[in-house]
Design a protein around this motif. Sequence first.
Motif, PDB file in Angstrom:
ATOM      1  N   LEU A 240      -0.214   5.967  -1.077  1.00 11.98           N
ATOM      2  CA  LEU A 240       0.961   6.457  -0.745  1.00 11.98           C
ATOM      3  C   LEU A 240       1.510   5.507   0.320  1.00 11.98           C
ATOM      4  O   LEU A 240       2.737   5.198   0.359  1.00 11.98           O
ATOM      5  N   ASN A 241       0.466   4.909   1.311  1.00 11.72           N
ATOM      6  CA  ASN A 241       0.874   4.012   2.209  1.00 11.72           C
ATOM      7  C   ASN A 241       1.500   2.703   1.665  1.00 11.72           C
ATOM      8  O   ASN A 241       2.546   2.444   2.271  1.00 11.72           O
ATOM      9  N   MET A 242       0.950   2.455   0.548  1.00 12.32           N
ATOM     10  CA  MET A 242       1.569   1.116   0.004  1.00 12.32           C
ATOM     11  C   MET A 242       2.755   1.290  -0.597  1.00 12.32           C
ATOM     12  O   MET A 242       3.789   0.728  -0.577  1.00 12.32           O
ATOM     13  N   ILE A 243       3.236   2.478  -1.226  1.00 12.24           N
ATOM     14  CA  ILE A 243       4.305   2.947  -1.737  1.00 12.24           C
ATOM     15  C   ILE A 243       5.426   2.858  -0.805  1.00 12.24           C
ATOM     16  O   ILE A 243       6.611   2.383  -0.982  1.00 12.24           O
ATOM     17  N   LYS A 244       5.219   3.548   0.378  1.00 14.57           N
ATOM     18  CA  LYS A 244       6.082   3.579   1.490  1.00 14.57           C
ATOM     19  C   LYS A 244       6.410   2.242   2.325  1.00 14.57           C
ATOM     20  O   LYS A 244       7.505   2.121   2.617  1.00 14.57           O
ATOM     21  N   LEU A 245       5.441   1.479   2.038  1.00 11.15           N
ATOM     22  CA  LEU A 245       5.543   0.112   2.849  1.00 11.15           C
ATOM     23  C   LEU A 245       6.360  -0.852   1.921  1.00 11.15           C
ATOM     24  O   LEU A 245       7.334  -1.376   2.335  1.00 11.15           O
ATOM     25  N   TYR A 246       6.225  -0.685   0.453  1.00 13.65           N
ATOM     26  CA  TYR A 246       7.045  -1.148  -0.522  1.00 13.65           C
ATOM     27  C   TYR A 246       8.354  -0.855  -0.337  1.00 13.65           C
ATOM     28  O   TYR A 246       9.406  -1.650  -0.487  1.00 13.65           O
ATOM     29  N   GLN A 247       8.715   0.516  -0.169  1.00 16.35           N
ATOM     30  CA  GLN A 247      10.210   1.189  -0.054  1.00 16.35           C
ATOM     31  C   GLN A 247      10.637   0.952   1.164  1.00 16.35           C
ATOM     32  O   GLN A 247      11.657   0.367   1.199  1.00 16.35           O
ATOM     33  N   THR A 248      10.015   0.603   2.120  1.00 17.27           N
ATOM     34  CA  THR A 248      10.340  -0.279   3.500  1.00 17.27           C
ATOM     35  C   THR A 248      10.997  -1.640   3.466  1.00 17.27           C
ATOM     36  O   THR A 248      11.973  -2.126   3.694  1.00 17.27           O
TER      37      THR A 248
ATOM     38  N   LEU B  62      -0.110  -5.108   1.238  1.00 18.83           N
ATOM     39  CA  LEU B  62       0.495  -4.947  -0.215  1.00 18.83           C
ATOM     40  C   LEU B  62       0.594  -6.157  -0.941  1.00 18.83           C
ATOM     41  O   LEU B  62       0.499  -5.895  -2.133  1.00 18.83           O
ATOM     42  N   PHE B  63       0.856  -7.382  -0.372  1.00 18.28           N
ATOM     43  CA  PHE B  63       0.883  -8.403  -1.216  1.00 18.28           C
ATOM     44  C   PHE B  63      -0.457  -8.540  -2.048  1.00 18.28           C
ATOM     45  O   PHE B  63      -0.719  -8.915  -3.175  1.00 18.28           O
ATOM     46  N   SER B  64      -1.690  -8.227  -1.199  1.00 23.13           N
ATOM     47  CA  SER B  64      -3.017  -8.529  -1.578  1.00 23.13           C
ATOM     48  C   SER B  64      -3.590  -7.265  -2.957  1.00 23.13           C
ATOM     49  O   SER B  64      -3.947  -7.895  -3.691  1.00 23.13           O
ATOM     50  N   ARG B  65      -3.233  -6.199  -2.305  1.00 22.33           N
ATOM     51  CA  ARG B  65      -3.863  -5.271  -2.913  1.00 22.33           C
ATOM     52  C   ARG B  65      -3.187  -4.859  -4.059  1.00 22.33           C
ATOM     53  O   ARG B  65      -3.721  -4.217  -5.463  1.00 22.33           O
ATOM     54  N   VAL B  66      -1.665  -4.676  -4.405  1.00 26.17           N
ATOM     55  CA  VAL B  66      -0.794  -4.198  -5.146  1.00 26.17           C
ATOM     56  C   VAL B  66      -0.335  -5.389  -6.247  1.00 26.17           C
ATOM     57  O   VAL B  66      -0.566  -5.190  -7.423  1.00 26.17           O
ATOM     58  N   LEU B  67      -0.039  -6.604  -5.455  1.00 27.20           N
ATOM     59  CA  LEU B  67       0.739  -7.442  -6.209  1.00 27.20           C
ATOM     60  C   LEU B  67      -0.250  -8.803  -6.608  1.00 27.20           C
ATOM     61  O   LEU B  67       0.095  -9.385  -7.361  1.00 27.20           O
ATOM     62  N   GLY B  68      -1.599  -8.658  -6.221  1.00 26.28           N
ATOM     63  CA  GLY B  68      -2.630  -9.336  -6.450  1.00 26.28           C
ATOM     64  C   GLY B  68      -2.275 -10.924  -5.963  1.00 26.28           C
ATOM     65  O   GLY B  68      -2.970 -11.824  -6.342  1.00 26.28           O
TER      66      GLY B  68
END
Length: 492
Positions: A61-69, A206-212
């Motif tokens: 959820l934190n990653m989603i909010k960060l990406y939305q920001t 975000l770059f590391s965990r979600v986008l690899g």
Amino acid sequence: MTWFFICFLALQLVFCNAEMHKENEIFRYSGSNGSMVKFLKLENKLKKNLEVIGKDLQDKLNMIKLYQTMLEHVPLTGPKKQEEYVANPLNAFALLRRLRQDWPKWLAYLGNQTKMERMQKHLELVPSEKDLQTAVEGLLRIESVYNLETSHMAKGLLLDTQYNSFLTTPDCIALAERLFNDTEYARSSHWYRTAVRLYRQPYDNLFSRVLGLKRKKLNRMYAQAIVNEPDNTNTPPTDGIDPSWQELAEKISKNVIRESSSDKITHMVNKYLSVDEKIYISLRAKYRPQPKAVERACRGLWPERKTDHLSCRYVYENSAYLKLAPLKLEQLSLEPLVQLYHDVLYDSEIKAIQNMSVPEANAKRVELSVNQRIADMTGFGMMEHNKLHVLNFALGQGADTKSCKARADRIATIVFYANDVAVGGATIFPKLRLLVQPRRGTALLWYNLNAAGAADPLAKHAVCPVVLGSRWAITKCMEQEQRRPSKKLCLA
């Protein structure tokens, strides 16, 4: 019989004792404090499992909010605002890249969550890899032709104008990778360095965990670009850069980069990052090659042309209709003949040109109307050669220097401009030092052959890359056999 009865009673007794023993076991297990402690420990384990799941869901959820920001921008209410947003090449490129690269990774990151089927359905409509690479080429063409700095572009600065746009680390990596694969290591190193500088909190996770996109891998790619970059200076190091760092870069070979530890690579990259970006900009400007003729034109480096011998006038000849509604003609060059006609494309025709779903009958009517106007301008016959070509350039698209000489009998070219182009998209004649900026409703006409009937090198033209918006145009090459008077209209 008595013996059989005794055996039957004995078996009954055994079974009854077993059932009673089983009931006593159950009773003792559920009533024992020791057994209940085991249940308590079991529940504690389940609670810990739940905490881990909750933490994982909270992290997502934190990653989603960060990406939305990160994707926040000015509200795009209405089609006009949306068109203005995607007219910016930085926004358009970043949008294509996210749809192609980021969103599929989100699907993998979120896993088996609810409503993922709908997201999967939407992802079937993302742009193709070819679409993305076309956007990459376009943005890199803008950078090269207009001599822009990577760090400025990443901040939304285009041609000395600051826009409400930006590029992220993944955007810069996509551009750097394309240049690296094309062996343009010097340019790729600038984009990699910009990507590393933008790889910072709070978006690093975000770059590391979600986008690899791992920082260590990015450091290694930047280091590889540095050591592959050719040395074209042959001069002492510039003040501000430690000579030992340059020596370190020169000693490191490709194999060494691959084999070096991440700590050594990180140490090297940090040395380069500690240098002020202004020093890299000055070094890049110092050793940048001289601009080509097309680049000089698109950058506005040509001196002002003398136009004393040129004129503007009304055109009455070639058609009886022009006696009632003459054409407005501006002479741009006499040798070769280059002319600009004003207000020769109507709004209804422009709308039909830009609307791909226009009915065929309307399209045919526009085609006939435009061809008649060309006949009025040139005196050429158009009835048997009425094919028009609609071109739409956007996001860094343009055309290299060329002439309309695929066949030797093509004597003239005309371009109708269907819209204004805010920045870029100009038609240029490098050897004439002539630049024509697209203006809605105008038409540019020039002749490709000289008096001897040979291809005129002065007629070679190009199109500057479109920076903002798109460039709609109708083009037509006229052939030698059309060079005959068009049928005159009778006013009687």
